[in-house]
Design a protein around this motif. Sequence first.
Motif, PDB file in Angstrom:
ATOM      1  N   LEU A 133      -2.031 -10.708   7.493  1.00 37.33           N
ATOM      2  CA  LEU A 133      -2.531  -9.353   7.165  1.00 37.33           C
ATOM      3  C   LEU A 133      -3.913  -9.254   7.233  1.00 37.33           C
ATOM      4  O   LEU A 133      -4.290  -8.176   7.452  1.00 37.33           O
ATOM      5  CB  LEU A 133      -1.731  -8.654   5.941  1.00 37.33           C
ATOM      6  CG  LEU A 133      -0.322  -8.370   5.789  1.00 37.33           C
ATOM      7  CD1 LEU A 133       0.219  -7.906   4.644  1.00 37.33           C
ATOM      8  CD2 LEU A 133       0.159  -7.629   7.216  1.00 37.33           C
ATOM      9  N   TYR A 134      -4.525 -10.371   6.498  1.00 33.72           N
ATOM     10  CA  TYR A 134      -6.056 -10.261   6.286  1.00 33.72           C
ATOM     11  C   TYR A 134      -6.692 -11.601   6.987  1.00 33.72           C
ATOM     12  O   TYR A 134      -7.279 -12.399   6.454  1.00 33.72           O
ATOM     13  CB  TYR A 134      -6.485 -10.127   4.807  1.00 33.72           C
ATOM     14  CG  TYR A 134      -5.656  -8.839   4.218  1.00 33.72           C
ATOM     15  CD1 TYR A 134      -6.201  -7.502   4.611  1.00 33.72           C
ATOM     16  CD2 TYR A 134      -4.623  -9.001   3.781  1.00 33.72           C
ATOM     17  CE1 TYR A 134      -5.634  -6.534   3.713  1.00 33.72           C
ATOM     18  CE2 TYR A 134      -3.801  -7.948   3.157  1.00 33.72           C
ATOM     19  CZ  TYR A 134      -4.389  -6.750   3.320  1.00 33.72           C
ATOM     20  OH  TYR A 134      -3.799  -5.539   2.572  1.00 33.72           O
ATOM     21  N   PRO A 135      -6.620 -11.787   8.362  1.00 34.76           N
ATOM     22  CA  PRO A 135      -7.001 -12.818   8.823  1.00 34.76           C
ATOM     23  C   PRO A 135      -8.506 -13.112   8.592  1.00 34.76           C
ATOM     24  O   PRO A 135      -9.235 -12.311   8.936  1.00 34.76           O
ATOM     25  CB  PRO A 135      -6.757 -13.050  10.407  1.00 34.76           C
ATOM     26  CG  PRO A 135      -6.519 -11.353  10.618  1.00 34.76           C
ATOM     27  CD  PRO A 135      -6.011 -10.652   9.248  1.00 34.76           C
ATOM     28  N   GLY A 136      -9.183 -14.232   8.157  1.00 34.95           N
ATOM     29  CA  GLY A 136     -10.356 -14.394   7.912  1.00 34.95           C
ATOM     30  C   GLY A 136     -10.874 -13.839   6.605  1.00 34.95           C
ATOM     31  O   GLY A 136     -12.292 -13.599   6.594  1.00 34.95           O
ATOM     32  N   ARG A 137     -10.424 -12.980   5.825  1.00 34.55           N
ATOM     33  CA  ARG A 137     -10.592 -12.250   4.570  1.00 34.55           C
ATOM     34  C   ARG A 137     -10.025 -12.699   3.508  1.00 34.55           C
ATOM     35  O   ARG A 137      -8.976 -13.244   3.630  1.00 34.55           O
ATOM     36  CB  ARG A 137     -10.648 -10.814   4.950  1.00 34.55           C
ATOM     37  CG  ARG A 137     -11.268 -10.147   6.038  1.00 34.55           C
ATOM     38  CD  ARG A 137     -11.033  -8.520   6.158  1.00 34.55           C
ATOM     39  NE  ARG A 137     -10.006  -8.168   6.496  1.00 34.55           N
ATOM     40  CZ  ARG A 137      -9.347  -6.938   6.494  1.00 34.55           C
ATOM     41  NH1 ARG A 137     -10.058  -6.056   5.858  1.00 34.55           N
ATOM     42  NH2 ARG A 137      -8.366  -6.746   6.975  1.00 34.55           N
ATOM     43  N   ASN A 138     -10.742 -12.169   2.554  1.00 32.13           N
ATOM     44  CA  ASN A 138     -10.005 -12.468   1.193  1.00 32.13           C
ATOM     45  C   ASN A 138      -9.116 -11.459   0.814  1.00 32.13           C
ATOM     46  O   ASN A 138      -9.335 -10.185   0.797  1.00 32.13           O
ATOM     47  CB  ASN A 138     -11.136 -12.543  -0.044  1.00 32.13           C
ATOM     48  CG  ASN A 138     -10.602 -13.095  -1.320  1.00 32.13           C
ATOM     49  OD1 ASN A 138      -9.461 -13.119  -1.538  1.00 32.13           O
ATOM     50  ND2 ASN A 138     -11.471 -12.930  -2.418  1.00 32.13           N
ATOM     51  N   ALA A 139      -7.645 -11.707   0.478  1.00 33.15           N
ATOM     52  CA  ALA A 139      -6.735 -10.665   0.463  1.00 33.15           C
ATOM     53  C   ALA A 139      -6.715 -10.106  -1.019  1.00 33.15           C
ATOM     54  O   ALA A 139      -6.109  -9.198  -1.141  1.00 33.15           O
ATOM     55  CB  ALA A 139      -5.221 -11.221   0.555  1.00 33.15           C
ATOM     56  N   LEU A 140      -7.433 -10.892  -1.939  1.00 33.65           N
ATOM     57  CA  LEU A 140      -7.156 -10.401  -3.375  1.00 33.65           C
ATOM     58  C   LEU A 140      -7.916  -8.801  -3.376  1.00 33.65           C
ATOM     59  O   LEU A 140      -8.962  -8.669  -2.898  1.00 33.65           O
ATOM     60  CB  LEU A 140      -7.949 -11.135  -4.385  1.00 33.65           C
ATOM     61  CG  LEU A 140      -7.356 -12.484  -4.672  1.00 33.65           C
ATOM     62  CD1 LEU A 140      -8.103 -13.350  -5.579  1.00 33.65           C
ATOM     63  CD2 LEU A 140      -6.010 -12.131  -5.079  1.00 33.65           C
ATOM     64  N   GLY A 141      -7.315  -7.815  -4.179  1.00 34.13           N
ATOM     65  CA  GLY A 141      -7.934  -6.476  -4.267  1.00 34.13           C
ATOM     66  C   GLY A 141      -7.476  -5.799  -3.297  1.00 34.13           C
ATOM     67  O   GLY A 141      -7.911  -4.459  -3.153  1.00 34.13           O
ATOM     68  N   GLN A 142      -7.030  -6.258  -1.998  1.00 35.73           N
ATOM     69  CA  GLN A 142      -6.704  -5.408  -0.879  1.00 35.73           C
ATOM     70  C   GLN A 142      -5.479  -4.782  -1.147  1.00 35.73           C
ATOM     71  O   GLN A 142      -4.747  -4.927  -2.054  1.00 35.73           O
ATOM     72  CB  GLN A 142      -6.481  -6.212   0.396  1.00 35.73           C
ATOM     73  CG  GLN A 142      -7.573  -6.995   0.784  1.00 35.73           C
ATOM     74  CD  GLN A 142      -8.618  -6.440   1.234  1.00 35.73           C
ATOM     75  OE1 GLN A 142      -8.428  -5.120   1.738  1.00 35.73           O
ATOM     76  NE2 GLN A 142      -9.832  -6.954   1.715  1.00 35.73           N
ATOM     77  N   SER A 143      -5.354  -3.449  -0.368  1.00 40.25           N
ATOM     78  CA  SER A 143      -4.340  -2.619  -0.554  1.00 40.25           C
ATOM     79  C   SER A 143      -3.012  -2.719   0.299  1.00 40.25           C
ATOM     80  O   SER A 143      -3.277  -3.095   1.826  1.00 40.25           O
ATOM     81  CB  SER A 143      -4.570  -0.991  -0.721  1.00 40.25           C
ATOM     82  OG  SER A 143      -5.398  -0.850  -1.699  1.00 40.25           O
ATOM     83  N   LEU A 144      -1.807  -2.871  -0.050  1.00 34.12           N
ATOM     84  CA  LEU A 144      -0.574  -3.127   0.881  1.00 34.12           C
ATOM     85  C   LEU A 144       0.081  -1.384   0.822  1.00 34.12           C
ATOM     86  O   LEU A 144       0.238  -0.984  -0.207  1.00 34.12           O
ATOM     87  CB  LEU A 144       0.296  -4.079   0.209  1.00 34.12           C
ATOM     88  CG  LEU A 144      -0.026  -5.198   0.845  1.00 34.12           C
ATOM     89  CD1 LEU A 144       1.084  -6.545   0.212  1.00 34.12           C
ATOM     90  CD2 LEU A 144      -0.286  -5.648   1.944  1.00 34.12           C
ATOM     91  N   TYR A 145       0.708  -1.139   2.086  1.00 36.45           N
ATOM     92  CA  TYR A 145       1.431  -0.031   1.840  1.00 36.45           C
ATOM     93  C   TYR A 145       2.660  -0.468   2.632  1.00 36.45           C
ATOM     94  O   TYR A 145       2.865  -1.037   3.595  1.00 36.45           O
ATOM     95  CB  TYR A 145       0.881   1.031   3.347  1.00 36.45           C
ATOM     96  CG  TYR A 145      -0.738   1.513   2.909  1.00 36.45           C
ATOM     97  CD1 TYR A 145      -0.777   2.772   2.258  1.00 36.45           C
ATOM     98  CD2 TYR A 145      -1.773   0.477   2.912  1.00 36.45           C
ATOM     99  CE1 TYR A 145      -1.959   3.182   1.644  1.00 36.45           C
ATOM    100  CE2 TYR A 145      -3.024   0.993   2.436  1.00 36.45           C
ATOM    101  CZ  TYR A 145      -3.078   2.360   2.047  1.00 36.45           C
ATOM    102  OH  TYR A 145      -4.310   2.816   1.590  1.00 36.45           O
ATOM    103  N   THR A 146       3.777   0.096   1.713  1.00 38.30           N
ATOM    104  CA  THR A 146       5.098  -0.342   2.040  1.00 38.30           C
ATOM    105  C   THR A 146       6.155   0.731   1.724  1.00 38.30           C
ATOM    106  O   THR A 146       6.155   1.302   0.631  1.00 38.30           O
ATOM    107  CB  THR A 146       5.715  -1.713   1.476  1.00 38.30           C
ATOM    108  OG1 THR A 146       6.977  -2.084   1.744  1.00 38.30           O
ATOM    109  CG2 THR A 146       5.425  -1.508   0.049  1.00 38.30           C
ATOM    110  N   GLY A 147       7.040   0.956   2.598  1.00 36.32           N
ATOM    111  CA  GLY A 147       8.257   1.952   2.329  1.00 36.32           C
ATOM    112  C   GLY A 147       7.952   3.282   1.910  1.00 36.32           C
ATOM    113  O   GLY A 147       8.756   3.817   1.021  1.00 36.32           O
ATOM    114  N   GLY A 148       6.735   3.892   2.289  1.00 31.40           N
ATOM    115  CA  GLY A 148       6.614   5.046   1.918  1.00 31.40           C
ATOM    116  C   GLY A 148       6.102   5.024   0.268  1.00 31.40           C
ATOM    117  O   GLY A 148       5.902   6.421  -0.069  1.00 31.40           O
TER     118      GLY A 148
END
Length: 417
Positions: free
Chosen positions: A185-200
């Motif tokens: 989901l975040y190639p080459g980036r730090n995933a910590l702190g990122q937002s995920l959107y799932t299932g409405g």
Amino acid sequence: MQLRPILSTLRHHKLTAVLLTLQVALTCAIVCNVAFMVANRVREVSLPTGLAENELSMVRVVGITKGENPQARHAADLAALRVIPGLRAVVAVDSLPLSRDEDSYGTCNSLQSFNQAMAAHSMAGVGGCVNTSVYSGSPGELAALGLKLVAGRDFRPGEYLPAKPGWMMADVPSVIVTRALAARLYPGRNALGQSLYTGGRPPMRIVGVVDTLLRPRLRTPGINQFSMMVPSVPGDSTVTYLLRSAPADRGRVLKAAAATLNRIDPDRLIPPKGTRTYAQLRRAYFQRDTTMIGLLVAAAAGLLFVTALGIAGLANFWVQQRTRTIGIRRAIGATRGDILRYFQAENFLIVTGGIALGMVLAVLLNLLLMTHYELPRLPLRYLPIGALALWALGQLAVLSPALRASLVSPVVATRSV
């Protein structure tokens, strides 16, 4: 060793040489593909789940009382289970890797990607969106499972929310993802702190990354690690209690847990198949694969054995037919080593011809399997491996007849008619 005498002899035995060549070719084609299939199965059976497998056992409980509060029942059960001697940790979970009980959601790394996927009614083909398996459980699930946190932190007590009755997942604010999912989901980036959107649901913030967490139901190799954990206390009356103890204590702890749950509330079901160690769950999941591995290995071994018998039988026949010729060669100066090398070289030529044809057949057979059974493409490295195996098999099979031929006495051979 001159090849002309060998080729001349083979021309006088065309039918037997051709039949043996075809047998070797068929064996090569089948063995190469079987070895590839077995390697794929073994690789899948050996997949790491990320859990402390040898320390885990579980009890699955099915509530049948109408109107009860599932969260209250789970809390009471957990409190009763924690006093069992030797129990290091116990949590309520909705699912486990390889359990086949999968709760999956389309997951996107941005609101724009999520809206595109919703408009297309599919996550496929939308950049930044994948289908993800979701695990939920009571506080302490990460430690109880034995997962390795490689970045970020575990869930805090205040982040846990109860799911609604009949649901396994609440609208939680945070999530822990696998390293594979973060990289996708975040190639080459730090995933910590990122937002995920799932299932409405409202977006969830990534607070941690674990090294490995396999899905409940395996799919293709590239997505088997697309999993995440949420701080959602299961809200269904059917739940699995995960028990962690020393490997030697698993059986005792498991029996004590089942007895404790029956004692505090006998009006519910504890299926016999739901009371087992995680090692038993893993074996049950891969039972068909392990059976298939055994059948494939047995079939390949049987085919190699029949081929070896064919090579040895033909060599014995030729030794009997050429006894006088062997004696004449010995009489004019051929050594035992010369006779031995002659039969070995003859066998090497026949087997080599079969291997060359077998490699072509192996590729064609693999294409057929790819078309009808979705088998992956056969890597070319299996062809030389199969060739080496058949060369070694041919030399071993012909060794005994060749040794017997090298012991033929010149005097006895020249007197035979």
